[in-house]
Scaffold this active site. Sequence first.
Site, PDB file in Angstrom:
ATOM      1  N   GLU A 185       0.784  -1.197  -0.063  1.00 25.98           N
ATOM      2  CA  GLU A 185       0.165   0.013  -0.157  1.00 25.98           C
ATOM      3  C   GLU A 185       0.773   1.215   0.133  1.00 25.98           C
ATOM      4  O   GLU A 185       0.634   2.328   0.755  1.00 25.98           O
ATOM      5  CB  GLU A 185      -1.013  -0.115   1.365  1.00 25.98           C
ATOM      6  CG  GLU A 185      -1.848  -1.111   1.210  1.00 25.98           C
ATOM      7  CD  GLU A 185      -2.691  -1.471   2.063  1.00 25.98           C
ATOM      8  OE1 GLU A 185      -2.342  -0.809   3.472  1.00 25.98           O
ATOM      9  OE2 GLU A 185      -4.061  -1.723   2.309  1.00 25.98           O
ATOM     10  N   GLU A 254      -6.923  -6.805  -2.148  1.00 22.07           N
ATOM     11  CA  GLU A 254      -7.780  -6.721  -1.194  1.00 22.07           C
ATOM     12  C   GLU A 254      -8.926  -6.315  -1.272  1.00 22.07           C
ATOM     13  O   GLU A 254      -9.211  -5.096  -1.803  1.00 22.07           O
ATOM     14  CB  GLU A 254      -7.201  -5.652  -0.051  1.00 22.07           C
ATOM     15  CG  GLU A 254      -5.777  -6.234   0.679  1.00 22.07           C
ATOM     16  CD  GLU A 254      -5.271  -5.085   1.516  1.00 22.07           C
ATOM     17  OE1 GLU A 254      -6.273  -4.285   2.061  1.00 22.07           O
ATOM     18  OE2 GLU A 254      -4.220  -5.531   2.202  1.00 22.07           O
TER      19      GLU A 254
END
Length: 736
Positions: A185, A254
């Site tokens: 991320e 995700e």
Amino acid sequence: MKSATANIAFPAMAVTLMFLWGGCLTANVSYDHRSLIIDGRRELIISAAIHYPRSVPAMWPSLVRTAKEGGCNAIESYVFWNGHEPSPGEYYFGGRYDLVKFIKIVQQAGMYMILRIGPVVAAEWNFGGVPVWLHYVPGIVFRTDNGPWKHYMQNFTTYIVNLMKKEKLFAPLGGPIILSQVENEYGYYEGAYGEGGKRYAQWAANMAISQNIGVPWMMCQQWDAPPAIISTCNSFYCDQFTPNTPDKPKIWTENWPGWFKTFGARDPHRPAEDVAFSVARFFQKGGSVHNYYMYHGGTNFGRTAGGPFITTSYDYEAPIDEYGLPRFPKWGHLKELHRAIKLSEHMLLTGEHSNVSLGPSLEADVYTDSSGACAAFLSNTGNKTDMTVVFRNASYHLPAWSVSVLPDCKNVVFNTAKVTSQTSKVEMLPEDLKQNGKKDLEWQVFTEKPGLWGEADFVKNELVDHINATKDTTDYLWYTTSITVSETGRSPVLFIESKGHTLHAFMNKEFIGTGTGNGTHPTFKFKKSITLKRGRNDIDLLSMTVGLQNAGSFYEWVGAGLTSVRIEGLNNSTLNLSESSWSYKLGVQGEHLGLSKPGNSGAVNWTLTTKPPKKQPLTWYKVLIDQPSGNEPVGLDMLGMGKGMAWLNGEEIGRYWPRKARKNYPNDECVKECDYRGKFMPDKCLTGCGEPSQRWYHVPRSWFKPSGNELVIFEERGGDPTKIKLSRRKVTAETS
Ligand SMILES: *[C@@H]1O[C@H](CO)[C@@H](O)[C@H](O)[C@H]1NC(C)=O
Ligand SMILES: *[C@@H]1O[C@H](CO)[C@@H](O)[C@H](O)[C@H]1NC(C)=O
Ligand SMILES: *[C@@H]1O[C@H](CO)[C@@H](O)[C@H](O)[C@H]1NC(C)=O
Ligand SMILES: *[C@@H]1O[C@H](CO)[C@@H](O)[C@H](O)[C@H]1NC(C)=O
Ligand SMILES: *[C@@H]1O[C@H](CO)[C@@H](O)[C@H](O)[C@H]1NC(C)=O
Ligand SMILES: *[C@@H]1O[C@H](CO)[C@@H](O)[C@H](O)[C@H]1NC(C)=O
Ligand SMILES: *[C@@H]1O[C@H](CO)[C@@H](O)[C@H](O)[C@H]1NC(C)=O
Ligand SMILES: *[C@@H]1O[C@H](CO)[C@@H](O)[C@H](O)[C@H]1NC(C)=O
Ligand SMILES: *[C@@H]1O[C@H](CO)[C@@H](O)[C@H](O)[C@H]1NC(C)=O
Ligand SMILES: *[C@@H]1O[C@H](CO)[C@@H](O)[C@H](O)[C@H]1NC(C)=O
Ligand SMILES: *[C@@H]1O[C@H](CO)[C@@H](O)[C@H](O)[C@H]1NC(C)=O
């Protein structure tokens, strides 16, 4: 409505041949713009995130089996650096951190493994998974072009890669790992690091590639990963994901089928229809690797919860609940969806893709080949109106915010808005604690004195940063001082300001109150009228962290602890204590004495009693209990307690805090009916107003022996231990 108790966990030991994969053969993993190619075969990947330290090894085989039974063909996990390298160069891979064992269980189940090495994980995990000691390496700045960071990051990453190679766990060596991730991320935060961030991302990519693991590397939530790395998406929806890599497959690392919780906040709820919609849209638009984050969220045992304020439960409203049981209808609905996608797999992976508009917000994506075979996904992305569309001369009813799957372009085998899966009733059946079959318990009780419980660790004329003092070896830090007054003041008030996270205040050794922040505002102010006596008055302030910051740019610099202490209403003036002489003590005495360790009396004077004291702060309770009856999973009911930590047989259950979510506060509303139609956000369908954010605390069955189990509770502010119960989680299937 018929109701029946069912053994829902493993209805059948059916082997889904579609996913059968020996795992002993070596496999070459490559990719093109369409999909991963494993030994020359294209495959769709439907992956389930299960974080190994968030359950116990005894649960792993059944969790993996339940994911497979739910139609997943891969398991995904981060690697948790702070669990594996508790101090520099000292590695730990035992117990819940037995990564190799976990991956081998995945392999034995005939599933693939996606390994997100990180090493930063965020993940609502303490300090984002980075060891706290690393922050104290001189000159270090995390996640940027910084020498010390790169050194330790490379060192750990290489250690894990070498371990995976040694154990032959990468696919080319015969193992299940088909995909790996470096960094995490980072696209979100990179900008804040400027040029250093860009250089670092490139360096991390080069470092990863140079490891020669033989399977592709990815970077998630990254739109511009360096050329040899696949950019992937993390979000609630990824059908629109357009990374800079048209030559690479579309990967959704995700998909959040629920959301995490913080102490004091309400319960998020993402309906199964919306999760299914997002998954179907992704495959409709040519996605080929999809991972549920989480498929089983599990438990933040001990002090592993990130923060601040993440609950000990990490249930995440995932398809498998915290206790390891399938969650209905979510698990069942997604299983049906996976079946429909699998029926379309060949066409999705090899057919020619075209999209046709069927009207505003109405769309068909069609996959055809020269043989005339065809699969189609029809979607209605409008959020209000159900529609009827004509596709290939037939008419189809499309509820708002839904996707229909037609593996043969004719027959609808699944619509995301039509839930046909069973539902279930979940109960937590309370059971009194018992000792040798009897409800009369003999408790051992030890109460600490507030403040310095030994020589001060250090003394300073200032309020220091909490985390810099404890280095997170404990949640607790005592700030103590005293004032001497010749008059008691008219109506003195104690004012405290803190960066976070929580505080219990004691005046002259009496508990006077708790101050706390919350998951969105860790800082807080505490104000309390106090009574002074002539002469010396003790002020003992127990500052607490509730999980360290786990994400954000420069997150490792976020501090905690008191910033200002003053007393007003004395001699008409303010007594500013911020630069008084403060004596500090790290941790509470019972931690130091190891009172949570089984069989360890800690050489303190335990009081034996059948009537343990209530509402008594700083108290350790110890009791020997029997295993609860039945074989359902177990949660410790802590509704009658204040805040603290619990252990069973020395195993860390974790922080407990039945703190209530506020109700009737402006905007703090709860929904009765949740409309799944339209974009989901975590605050869309909240429930649990006025209820404790977490009442039950998972105690894995494997931690119990038949009797003589040592339950230890450290209660910080006062509770009623006689109200503690062990509740069995009972799921009853409801079929229509
Ligand atoms: C792996 O497969 C790809 C594509 O099928 C092929 O180009 C490559 O040469 C193979 N590599 C190895 C080491 O077999
Ligand atoms: C990591 O660092 C330790 C201690 O400096 C060293 O012994 C080890 O070889 C390093 N490992 C790697 C993979 O670089
Ligand atoms: C957290 O605290 C802030 C400041 O007191 C408040 O505005 C906010 O609503 C609180 N959030 C929750 C979830 O209670
Ligand atoms: C097909 O999809 C593309 C990309 O989303 C879009 O720009 C285009 O308008 C679509 N075509 C039709 C006919 O819906
Ligand atoms: C739809 O109907 C038309 C006219 O009857 C026919 O020409 C066409 O082949 C049909 N299309 C499909 C896909 O069946
Ligand atoms: C309050 O004022 C009196 C008289 O001026 C002084 O003796 C005393 O120390 C003061 N108390 C405090 C707490 O400052
Ligand atoms: C913690 O200590 C470091 C020096 O070791 C200092 O740079 C940093 O600012 C301190 N953090 C806080 C929040 O006070
Ligand atoms: C305190 O303040 C009040 C009002 O300002 C004043 O009347 C009183 O004399 C003051 N007392 C002292 C001890 O200074
Ligand atoms: C108290 O003293 C500290 C340190 O000198 C200072 O930063 C702070 O502003 C003072 N607070 C008040 C309310 O005067
Ligand atoms: C325990 O109690 C005994 C008797 O009251 C006392 O002599 C002893 O010092 C106490 N020990 C501790 C560690 O407090
Ligand atoms: C529903 O769709 C309308 C029109 O596209 C949009 O403005 C609105 O925000 C959507 N509502 C939700 C909850 O997604």
